[in-house]
Design an enzyme around this catalytic site. Sequence first.
Site, PDB file in Angstrom:
ATOM      1  N   ASP A  56       0.960  -1.076  -0.073  1.00 17.62           N
ATOM      2  CA  ASP A  56      -0.161  -0.027  -0.064  1.00 17.62           C
ATOM      3  C   ASP A  56       1.113   0.998  -0.086  1.00 17.62           C
ATOM      4  OD1 ASP A  56      -2.276   1.636   0.481  1.00 17.62           O
ATOM      5  OD2 ASP A  56      -2.077   1.769   2.474  1.00 17.62           O
ATOM      6  N   ASP A  88      -1.316  -0.885   6.113  1.00 16.56           N
ATOM      7  CA  ASP A  88      -1.486  -0.488   7.406  1.00 16.56           C
ATOM      8  C   ASP A  88      -2.904  -0.388   7.754  1.00 16.56           C
ATOM      9  OD1 ASP A  88      -1.604   2.992   7.380  1.00 16.56           O
ATOM     10  OD2 ASP A  88      -1.824   2.043   5.733  1.00 16.56           O
ATOM     11  N   ASP A 137      -6.218  -3.034   3.551  1.00 19.44           N
ATOM     12  CA  ASP A 137      -5.457  -3.803   3.057  1.00 19.44           C
ATOM     13  C   ASP A 137      -5.295  -5.246   3.546  1.00 19.44           C
ATOM     14  OD1 ASP A 137      -4.193  -1.388   1.946  1.00 19.44           O
ATOM     15  OD2 ASP A 137      -3.270  -0.955   3.735  1.00 19.44           O
TER      16      ASP A 137
END
Length: 1282
Positions: free
Chosen positions: A417, A981, A985
Site C-alpha cells: 500500500d 497499514d 489492506d
Amino acid sequence: MASAMKWWKERWRGAGGGREGAGSGSNEAESRVIHCNRPDLNSSFWYASNRTSTTKYTWYSFLPMSLFEQYRRAAYWYFTAMAILSLLGFGPYSPISLWLPLLFVLALGILRDFAEDLRRSRGDKEVNSRPILVHTGGGQFEEKQWKHLRVGDIVKVTDGNYFPSDLLLLSSSTTDGVCYVETMNLDGETNLKVRQALESTWDVGGKEESVLENFEAVLEYEGPNPSLYTFVGTLRLEDGQTFPVGPSQLLLRDSSLQNTGSILGAVVYTGHDTKVMQNSLPPPSKRSRVDHTLDKIIWAMFAVLLLVSVLTAVLLAVRTKNAGTDPWYLQPTVRDSYYNPNKAAVAGIISFLNSLILYGYFIPIALYVSLEIVRVIQARFIAADIHMYDPITNKAAKVKSAGLNEELGQVDTIFSDKTGTLTCNQMDFFRVSIAGVAYGIGTTEVERAAKQLGLALGGDPSPRDPKDNLLRFSSDGKAELQGSINMVDDNNNYGPDNNPYRAKGFNFYDPRLLGSNWIHEPSSQNIQFFMQILALCHTAIPDGIPEDPASMHYRAESPDEAALVVAAKQFGFYFYKRTPTMLHVRETVSPNSNPVDQVYQLLNVLEFSSARKRMSVIVRFPDGRLLLLSKGADSVMFQRVDKNKSGFVKETNKHLKDFGEVGLRTLVVAYRQLDEEEYRKWQAKYAEARATVGRERDLRTEELADEIEQGLTVVGGTGVEDKLQDGVPEAIDRFARAGIKIWVLTGDKVETAINIGYACSLLRHGMDNLLVSLEGPEAHALEERATRDNLSRDEIAEEQKAFVGRKLSEALDLVLTHHGNLRESMSSAKAVSFNESLQSALSRSLSRTSTLSRNLSKHSGRHSRTPSAGTQNGFQMMPLTSNHKQTVGSGDLSDRIGDAADYPLRKADQHSHAIEYALVIDGQSLAFILAEEELQERFLRVCINCASVLCCRVSPRQKAQVTRLVRKGLGQNRLCLAIGDGANDVGMIQAADVGVGIAGVEGAQAAMAADYAIAQFRFLERLLLVHGRWCYRRISLMILYFFYKVCMLGFIAFFCNCFAFFSGNPFYNDWYASCYNTVFTALPVCVIGVLDQDVSPAEALRYPELYRSGQRGEMFNKRSIFGWLLNSLYSSAIIFFFPLAVYSGLSAIRPGGQVSSIQDYGAGMFTVLVLVPNLQLYMAIQYFTWIHHLAICASIAIWYLFIIVYGALPPLWATNAYKEFIEVLAPSASYWLLQAVVIVITLLPEFLFRSLKWALYPSDYQIVLECTKLERKQTSKQQHRV
C-alpha cells in the site's frame, strides 16, 4: 423443535463450544425483535449469553482435538503404527523404547496447545468477570458480571470504561444525548467517534427515576453480522412513535466511553453475536514452502523405507530358502522357526514388518518438535531486535505466524500500500487552488527527489497563477513571490523553511493568504467562502479549550480531514465546538478586527465512504442561506458539476493535476445552494429511507445522497502532502538490488503515484514507464467517439476492454523486443561466464565466477533490478577491471581489493545496459483485466518483465484480487509478500503468501490480520534481508542436517541387518538408538536453527544481492538434499565397516584377552556415530560462538555419561550394555584410536570438497566474507602505518 435447536445452538456458542460463534453467528438476514427494559419478555428468544470464549478447545474436546492436530503429520501415524506392532511381538526393539519417544513428542505438542489455550482461557475469564451496572427495576442499578448480561437489558457505562456488549445508545449525561467513543481495540484508531441518541430517549436516565422505571420500547433490527460500520433498525416507543436507528446509535463491544460522564444503553448483541466477535475469524492457514518440501521428503523417505524393507524381506526369504538347514544354530527345523525353509514366505513377511520398525529412523519424528521449538525462539529474537523498535510509537516487531519465518528469506514480489505504508499518513496542508488561483510556496519531497534525479515532473515544480505571473522559481526549484507582492519579512527571514504559521497538519506558506492578507486578494469573497467550507464540511471533533486555539486538536476520521480543519483555523476560521445540530466557528476576517463567533445549523451529514469518494454536509448559514458543501476526489466531483454554473473547473483541474504531479493528495471543494422546497421534499424521502429496516436502507440513502449532490459549483481544490516515511527510498533501493519486485497498489491518482514512485526510488532515472489507463487522452478520445456514435453502455465497455488489451499487447511487445527475456538472457550469460580463465581464489571470487557478481552485472535474479546511475549507492558486486571499478560503501573497499590482486579482463556484459520498464495501470483498466482470463495472462507476462508495477485508483477488493492473481500466476516457486497499514489492506495481506501489517495511523486491523507486524516500512528491510535470510538458511541447514544424521542411523541399521542374517537384531542397544535424535544429537542442530549466521547484519544490508540465494532456493533444493544424503550414505558405510574390520581383525580387545563381542562392536561403532554428526557441524557452518562449542561438546559428553550411567544399572535394565564402557571400552586403546581414525576418514572428503568449492566456486556469502577479511586487513595496515 426449531426453537429447541436454536436454543442448543446458542447454548453451544455461549459456552464457547467451537468456533462457530466467532465466525458466523446467526443468519444476518434474520431480523431480531427485543423488548427494552423487559427481561421477562426477552427470555423466550434464547439469544446467546454474553459469555465469550476465544479458546480453541473445551475441557471435553481438548484431548481428542489436540491429538487430531498432532496427527496431521504423516510421520506420527507411522511411528504409532510401529509402536503398536512392537506390542504384537514384531520388531527388534523393546516396546518401551518406541513408545517413550512417541509419547514424549506427543506430550510436548499437547502441552504447548494446553499452555496456549490456558492463556486464552484466563484472558476470557478476566473479561467475562468484569463488572457492569444493570438496571433491575425501579430506577435502581445492580452490579453484575459481563457474562450475566442478556439481550434487552439496560446498562450504565461510565467514562473510561468499555462497553460490555453491543449497545443501542439511549441517553448520555450530556444534554443533547451525545457521547464520544474510542474504537482503538476494534480498528486501532485513536480518533474519537461521535454517537448520539435519538432525541425521543434523551430523558431516559435523567433526574426523574420514573422515566427509566417506566421506559419500554420494542426494537426491531438486523441479525448478527460482522459489519462494524453498519446497523439498521427501528425503535417503537410505547406511544406508537417509530424512529430509525443506525450506526450513530450503536456502541460496539470493546470500544470505550471517553470525555462523557455516563451513558445508558440497551443490549442488542451479546457474546459471540457481537460485531467484534463476528470479526474474530481465524486467519487463513498458511504453510511455508519448506514445510511443503519437507512433506515431500518425508514421503520420499517413506518410499525408501518401504523399498529397503521389501528388499530385506525378499533377501531373507531367498536366503532362508536356499540355506535350508545349514544354519543349524538358528534351529530352522523347529516348527515355528523364523528361519524354516518350508515357510520362507512367512519369514519374509515377518521380516518386512520388523524392517519397518528397524529402519524407522529414516522418518525423523523429532524433526517436527525441533522445528517448532526453533521457530518460536527465532520469533522471540525477531521481536527483541532493537533495530526494529520504533521509539515514537513504542512498538516492536511482532511475529504471529512463526511457521513462516523461513518464507521471509525467499520473497520474490512485494505488494505494498502507499498511504501509511510508504508514507507517514500524517498529512500537511501544502497548497491550495481558490477561484482559479494557485497558492502555496515550497518544495515537496517528490520535487526534491526529482531535482536530485534531474527529472522534469511534466509541469512547473510549483503551480503558477495563469493570470498573474506572481511566482518565480529559484535555481533549487523553490517557488518564491516576486515584485511588490512579496510579503516575506526580510528581517525575520520568514519563508517556506521558516514558517511562523506552521503547525501539525499545516505546512503551507504563502503571504498572500496568511495573516489575513487574503482580504487584499481580488477574489477575497471566494477565499472567505472557501475557508468556511473547510471549517464546516467535516465530521471532526474539537478537543481542547475553545479560548485557546493553540491547544485545540481535532479528532477526525482521517488525517486528511484533520489537516483541512487545521488549515481553516490557521487562515482565521477557527472551528471550536460541535453539537448534533450546530457548528461553531470563530472567524477573523481582518488582522485589526475582533473575531466573530458564527453559529451554523447542521442539518445533514452525508458521510464519506470508499465507494462514494466524497462527503457532504447540508448547512444553514447565519444569513439564512441553505447550502450543500461538498469535498471529494476529482474523478467523482467533476461529474456532478452544474454545466451552467460550473465555477472554476478548468483552472482547478489544471492546478490539481500540478499538485498531483508533485506528490500531493488532492480534493475538489464545491457547493450547491438549495431551494427550501426542494430540500424539504428531499429531507422527507431521506428520513423515510433512513427508517427502512434491512440492507435496502443503505442503497436507498446512497441514492438520495447522490441525487442531491448534483449541480455543484467548484470553488477550488486542496493539495495535502503525505510525507515519505524515514528510510523508504533506501529500503526500496536495497530490495531492488536484492532482486525483489515491488508492486504499489494505491487509491491515488496516476500522477500522484508516479511521482511518489520517483521520490521513493521505486521508479528511477532511465526507466521507461508503460502506462495502461482509461483516464488518458486516448481513452478520453474513445469516450468522445462512443458518445458521438451513441454507443450503449455494454458497447462502450467492450471498446474499453479492447483498448486495454491493445495497450497490454503493445507493452508486451516492447518489453520482449527491447528488454529481452531476462530468464533466457541469464541462462546464456551464465554459460559464458564459466569459460573465463581464473587467476586466484580471491580473483575468482570477485570476478564473474560468483553468482553474486552475476546477479547484479547480468540481471541473473528472477527479476533484474539494476539501479540507475543516479541511484547507485553502495557496492554493486560487479566485476572489477583495470578500466572500471565499482565503489564499495564510500569507495575504499574497491580500492583495497584492486590493490590486493590483479583481476582478469573480461568481455563486457551484453545485458548490463538492458532497459528497465515500469508498468503503471489504473483501477478501471484492472477491472477489465480481472474479468478476462486472456487479459490476465497478458498482464502477468508484462508485469514479470517489468522492474516495478504501480496500480492506481484501485479498490480494497482489487488489491486482494491482484494479489491472488499474481500469486497464482507466479506459481509455487515464487513467493509474494503483502504489506499495508489499514483495514482496506486486510484482503491483500491475507491473500499473499506472507502478510505484514503496519500498526499505523489508519488503525491496527492490518497488523491484527497479518503474519508479522512492524511499526515502519523501513523495518521490512531488516525483517527480510537479515532475519528472513537467516531463518531460511537456518531452517534449511537444520532440516538437511537432520536427515543427514537420521539416514546414517537408518543405513547402519540396514548394514547390521545384512550381517545378522536379516534377523532384525541390531548390533547396539535399543536405548542408544532411541536417544540418538532426542538426546545425543538434538542440541547442536537447535543451536544452528537459532544462532547460525553466515554474514553479519551489516554485511547483509550492505550487500542485498546475498538475498537472491533464497529466491533461487540454493540452500534447500533437490541437489542439496541429494548431496547430504549421499554424504550420509558414505559416512554410514565408513562408520559401520571400518570398526567391523578393526574389531573382527583383533584377536583380543577385552582386558582378559577375550575377543570382542557384538555389543562391544556396537558400542564402539555407536560412539563414532555420535561423534561424526556433532563434529560435522564444524564444517557446515562458519559462525561460531561459545554456545555452539558448548552444545557440541555437551552432546558428546552426554553420550559418554549416558553409557557410563546406563551401564551401571542392574543387568535386568542395562541388558547388553551392562558395564560396557567401564570394563571393556575405556581400557581398550583400540577403542580410542578407532574414534580418531574413523572421524578423519569420514570428514576428510567433505572438508576437501568444501575447501575446493570455496576456492574455485564460492557462494555469495563466501565472497562477502573474503571481501570483509581483506577490508579489515587493509584497514589494520593503514592504522598501523598511522
